[in-house]
Motif scaffolding. Structure first.
Motif, PDB file in Angstrom:
ATOM      1  N   SER A 146       0.818  -1.212   0.000  1.00  0.00           N
ATOM      2  CA  SER A 146       0.000   0.000   0.000  1.00  0.00           C
ATOM      3  C   SER A 146       0.851   1.261   0.000  1.00  0.00           C
ATOM      4  N   ALA A 147       2.003   1.198   0.664  1.00  0.00           N
ATOM      5  CA  ALA A 147       2.865   2.377   0.765  1.00  0.00           C
ATOM      6  C   ALA A 147       3.770   2.562  -0.449  1.00  0.00           C
ATOM      7  N   SER A 148       3.713   1.641  -1.414  1.00  0.00           N
ATOM      8  CA  SER A 148       4.651   1.686  -2.537  1.00  0.00           C
ATOM      9  C   SER A 148       4.231   2.615  -3.665  1.00  0.00           C
ATOM     10  N   GLY A 149       3.033   3.136  -3.593  1.00  0.00           N
ATOM     11  CA  GLY A 149       2.577   4.031  -4.654  1.00  0.00           C
ATOM     12  C   GLY A 149       2.370   3.333  -5.982  1.00  0.00           C
ATOM     13  N   GLY A 150       2.001   2.059  -5.928  1.00  0.00           N
ATOM     14  CA  GLY A 150       1.761   1.313  -7.152  1.00  0.00           C
ATOM     15  C   GLY A 150       2.989   0.654  -7.737  1.00  0.00           C
ATOM     16  N   ARG A 151       4.138   0.791  -7.100  1.00  0.00           N
ATOM     17  CA  ARG A 151       5.367   0.191  -7.630  1.00  0.00           C
ATOM     18  C   ARG A 151       5.483  -1.292  -7.314  1.00  0.00           C
ATOM     19  N   LEU A 152       4.732  -1.764  -6.303  1.00  0.00           N
ATOM     20  CA  LEU A 152       4.774  -3.166  -5.903  1.00  0.00           C
ATOM     21  C   LEU A 152       3.405  -3.813  -6.070  1.00  0.00           C
ATOM     22  N   ALA A 153       3.421  -5.125  -6.225  1.00  0.00           N
ATOM     23  CA  ALA A 153       2.183  -5.890  -6.360  1.00  0.00           C
ATOM     24  C   ALA A 153       2.327  -7.194  -5.598  1.00  0.00           C
ATOM     25  N   ARG A 154       1.192  -7.917  -5.461  1.00  0.00           N
ATOM     26  CA  ARG A 154       1.183  -9.233  -4.828  1.00  0.00           C
ATOM     27  C   ARG A 154       0.713 -10.264  -5.845  1.00  0.00           C
ATOM     28  N   LEU A 155       1.148 -11.483  -5.654  1.00  0.00           N
ATOM     29  CA  LEU A 155       0.698 -12.557  -6.523  1.00  0.00           C
ATOM     30  C   LEU A 155      -0.690 -13.047  -6.126  1.00  0.00           C
ATOM     31  N   ASP A 156      -1.393 -13.636  -7.075  1.00  0.00           N
ATOM     32  CA  ASP A 156      -2.618 -14.340  -6.742  1.00  0.00           C
ATOM     33  C   ASP A 156      -2.269 -15.481  -5.785  1.00  0.00           C
ATOM     34  N   GLY A 157      -3.198 -15.809  -4.906  1.00  0.00           N
ATOM     35  CA  GLY A 157      -2.924 -16.811  -3.884  1.00  0.00           C
ATOM     36  C   GLY A 157      -2.590 -16.180  -2.549  1.00  0.00           C
ATOM     37  N   TYR A 158      -2.431 -14.852  -2.528  1.00  0.00           N
ATOM     38  CA  TYR A 158      -2.188 -14.129  -1.279  1.00  0.00           C
ATOM     39  C   TYR A 158      -3.472 -14.179  -0.442  1.00  0.00           C
ATOM     40  N   PRO A 159      -3.425 -14.353   0.886  1.00  0.00           N
ATOM     41  CA  PRO A 159      -2.225 -14.321   1.726  1.00  0.00           C
ATOM     42  C   PRO A 159      -1.586 -15.682   1.987  1.00  0.00           C
ATOM     43  N   HIS A 160      -2.096 -16.753   1.388  1.00  0.00           N
ATOM     44  CA  HIS A 160      -1.519 -18.076   1.666  1.00  0.00           C
ATOM     45  C   HIS A 160      -0.132 -18.191   1.033  1.00  0.00           C
ATOM     46  N   ILE A 161       0.042 -17.635  -0.154  1.00  0.00           N
ATOM     47  CA  ILE A 161       1.358 -17.522  -0.775  1.00  0.00           C
ATOM     48  C   ILE A 161       1.697 -16.042  -0.813  1.00  0.00           C
ATOM     49  N   ARG A 162       2.697 -15.648  -0.032  1.00  0.00           N
ATOM     50  CA  ARG A 162       3.003 -14.221   0.142  1.00  0.00           C
ATOM     51  C   ARG A 162       4.219 -13.855  -0.707  1.00  0.00           C
ATOM     52  N   VAL A 163       3.972 -13.347  -1.888  1.00  0.00           N
ATOM     53  CA  VAL A 163       5.040 -12.937  -2.796  1.00  0.00           C
ATOM     54  C   VAL A 163       4.816 -11.480  -3.176  1.00  0.00           C
ATOM     55  N   VAL A 164       5.799 -10.647  -2.889  1.00  0.00           N
ATOM     56  CA  VAL A 164       5.774  -9.235  -3.272  1.00  0.00           C
ATOM     57  C   VAL A 164       6.706  -9.070  -4.460  1.00  0.00           C
ATOM     58  N   LEU A 165       6.249  -8.394  -5.511  1.00  0.00           N
ATOM     59  CA  LEU A 165       7.080  -8.244  -6.704  1.00  0.00           C
ATOM     60  C   LEU A 165       6.909  -6.867  -7.321  1.00  0.00           C
ATOM     61  N   ARG A 166       7.841  -6.515  -8.197  1.00  0.00           N
ATOM     62  CA  ARG A 166       7.770  -5.251  -8.921  1.00  0.00           C
ATOM     63  C   ARG A 166       6.566  -5.256  -9.855  1.00  0.00           C
ATOM     64  N   ALA A 167       5.764  -4.204  -9.784  1.00  0.00           N
ATOM     65  CA  ALA A 167       4.589  -4.117 -10.640  1.00  0.00           C
ATOM     66  C   ALA A 167       4.961  -3.868 -12.098  1.00  0.00           C
ATOM     67  N   ASP A 168       6.163  -3.323 -12.345  1.00  0.00           N
ATOM     68  CA  ASP A 168       6.559  -2.978 -13.709  1.00  0.00           C
ATOM     69  C   ASP A 168       7.430  -4.051 -14.365  1.00  0.00           C
ATOM     70  N   TRP A 169       7.582  -5.219 -13.736  1.00  0.00           N
ATOM     71  CA  TRP A 169       8.524  -6.215 -14.242  1.00  0.00           C
ATOM     72  C   TRP A 169       7.995  -6.870 -15.515  1.00  0.00           C
ATOM     73  N   ASP A 170       8.831  -6.914 -16.568  1.00  0.00           N
ATOM     74  CA  ASP A 170       8.420  -7.468 -17.858  1.00  0.00           C
ATOM     75  C   ASP A 170       9.230  -8.693 -18.278  1.00  0.00           C
ATOM     76  N   LYS A 171      10.035  -9.238 -17.386  1.00  0.00           N
ATOM     77  CA  LYS A 171      10.863 -10.426 -17.630  1.00  0.00           C
ATOM     78  C   LYS A 171      11.930 -10.211 -18.707  1.00  0.00           C
ATOM     79  N   ALA A 172      12.284  -8.964 -18.970  1.00  0.00           N
ATOM     80  CA  ALA A 172      13.275  -8.697 -20.006  1.00  0.00           C
ATOM     81  C   ALA A 172      14.700  -8.941 -19.529  1.00  0.00           C
ATOM     82  N   GLY A 173      14.945  -8.867 -18.253  1.00  0.00           N
ATOM     83  CA  GLY A 173      16.295  -9.021 -17.718  1.00  0.00           C
ATOM     84  C   GLY A 173      16.365 -10.144 -16.704  1.00  0.00           C
ATOM     85  N   VAL A 174      17.519 -10.226 -16.030  1.00  0.00           N
ATOM     86  CA  VAL A 174      17.717 -11.222 -14.977  1.00  0.00           C
ATOM     87  C   VAL A 174      16.890 -10.830 -13.756  1.00  0.00           C
ATOM     88  N   ALA A 175      16.095 -11.758 -13.265  1.00  0.00           N
ATOM     89  CA  ALA A 175      15.276 -11.506 -12.082  1.00  0.00           C
ATOM     90  C   ALA A 175      16.065 -11.862 -10.825  1.00  0.00           C
TER      91      ALA A 175
END
Length: 224
Positions: A21-50
Motif C-alpha cells: 500500500s505504501a509503494s505508490g503502485g510500484r509493488l504488487a502481490r501474486l494471486d494466492g495471497y495471503p496463503h502464498i506471500r510474494v511481493v514483486l515489482r509491478a513494472d517487471w516485464d521479464k526482459a532481464g535477470v530476475a
C-alpha cells in the motif's frame, strides 16, 4: 514485553499489505495471497535477470522492503521465523523468470537453503535458467543476516538493472558477499551497553573465518 499487534496469525499479511500500500503502485502481490506471500515489482516485464530472495518474516518481513528497481524483483515471505514453502518459492520464482533467467539470493538458514534449492530444481525442470547464491554468514544474529543480504541485493540488483547477464550478476553477488564478510569480520559486532574491541591493529592483518563477528581465526603481519 508489550507487542503492538492485532492478531498473531495476521502479522505477516498485514505487514505485506502495508508495504504494498505504501509503494505508490510500484509493488504488487501474486494471486494466492495471503496463503502464498510474494511481493514483486509491478513494472517487471521479464526482459532481464530476475533477482529473487525471501525467508522467514521475523523482521516484519525484511526482504519485501528491498523489492524495487536496482534491487530485488520479488520477495517470498514465510511465516514468522519460518522459511517459505517450496510451493511458495516456486510460484514466486516462476512469476518473474524469463529467458534471461533468475538469481536466487538465499540466507544461510537450513529451511531457506532447502526450500529455495528444491524450488530451483523444479524451475529448471520447466527449462528455465536459475542460479542460487547463499548470501549470509553462519551468524545467528539477525543484524548480520540483513546486512549481508543487503550488500548482495544492491550489487547484483544494479548490474541486473543495467542489462548484465545471469553469470555476471551471480559473480558480482558472490564478490559482494565476500567483501561484506571480510569487512564485518574486522569490525565485529557490539552488543548494547558493551564496549567495542579493536580487532585490526597497526601491524596486523586479520583473516576472516566467517562473518559472525567472532574473533578472526588468524592474524598475520600486514603486507606493505
Amino acid at each position: 514485553m508489550s507487542q503492538f499487534i492485532n492478531l498473531t496469525e495476521d502479522i505477516v499479511a498485514e505487514a505485506v499489505d502495508g508495504v504494498v500500500s505504501a509503494s505508490g503502485g510500484r509493488l504488487a502481490r501474486l494471486d494466492g495471497y495471503p496463503h502464498i506471500r510474494v511481493v514483486l515489482r509491478a513494472d517487471w516485464d521479464k526482459a532481464g535477470v530476475a533477482l529473487v530472495s525471501g525467508g522467514g518474516s521475523g523482521q516484519e518481513p525484511a526482504q519485501a522492503g528491498f523489492v524495487g528497481a536496482g534491487m530485488l524483483t520479488s520477495a517470498i515471505c514465510g511465516d514468522v521465523f519460518a522459511s517459505p514453502s517450496v510451493d511458495g518459492a516456486l510460484v514466486g520464482i516462476l512469476e518473474v523468470t524469463g529467458p534471461a533467467g533468475s538469481l536466487l539470493i538465499v540466507k544461510n538458514d537450513t529451511g531457506d537453503r532447502l526450500n529455495f534449492g528444491l524450488a530451483a530444481e523444479r524451475v529448471r525442470a520447466f527449462g528455465l535458467n536459475v542460479a542460487l547464491v547463499v548470501a549470509m554468514t553462519t551468524s545467528p544474529r539477525p543484524t548480520c543476516r540483513r546486512r549481508a543480504t543487503l550488500f548482495v541485493h544492491k550489487i547484483a540488483g544494479t548490474l541486473a538493472e543495467n542489462g548484465a547477464d545471469r553469470t555476471a550478476t551471480m559473480e558480482a553477488a558472490k564478490a559482494g558477499r565476500s567483501a561484506y564478510i571480510n569487512a564485518d569480520q574486522l569490525k565485529g559486532e557490539v552488543d548494547p551497553g558493551a564496549e567495542a574491541v579493536a580487532r585490526l591493529f597497526e601491524s596486523l592483518a586479520a583473516w576472516a573465518r566467517d562473518g559472525t563477528g567472532d574473533a578472526p581465526a588468524l592474524r598475520s603481519a600486514r603486507a606493505t
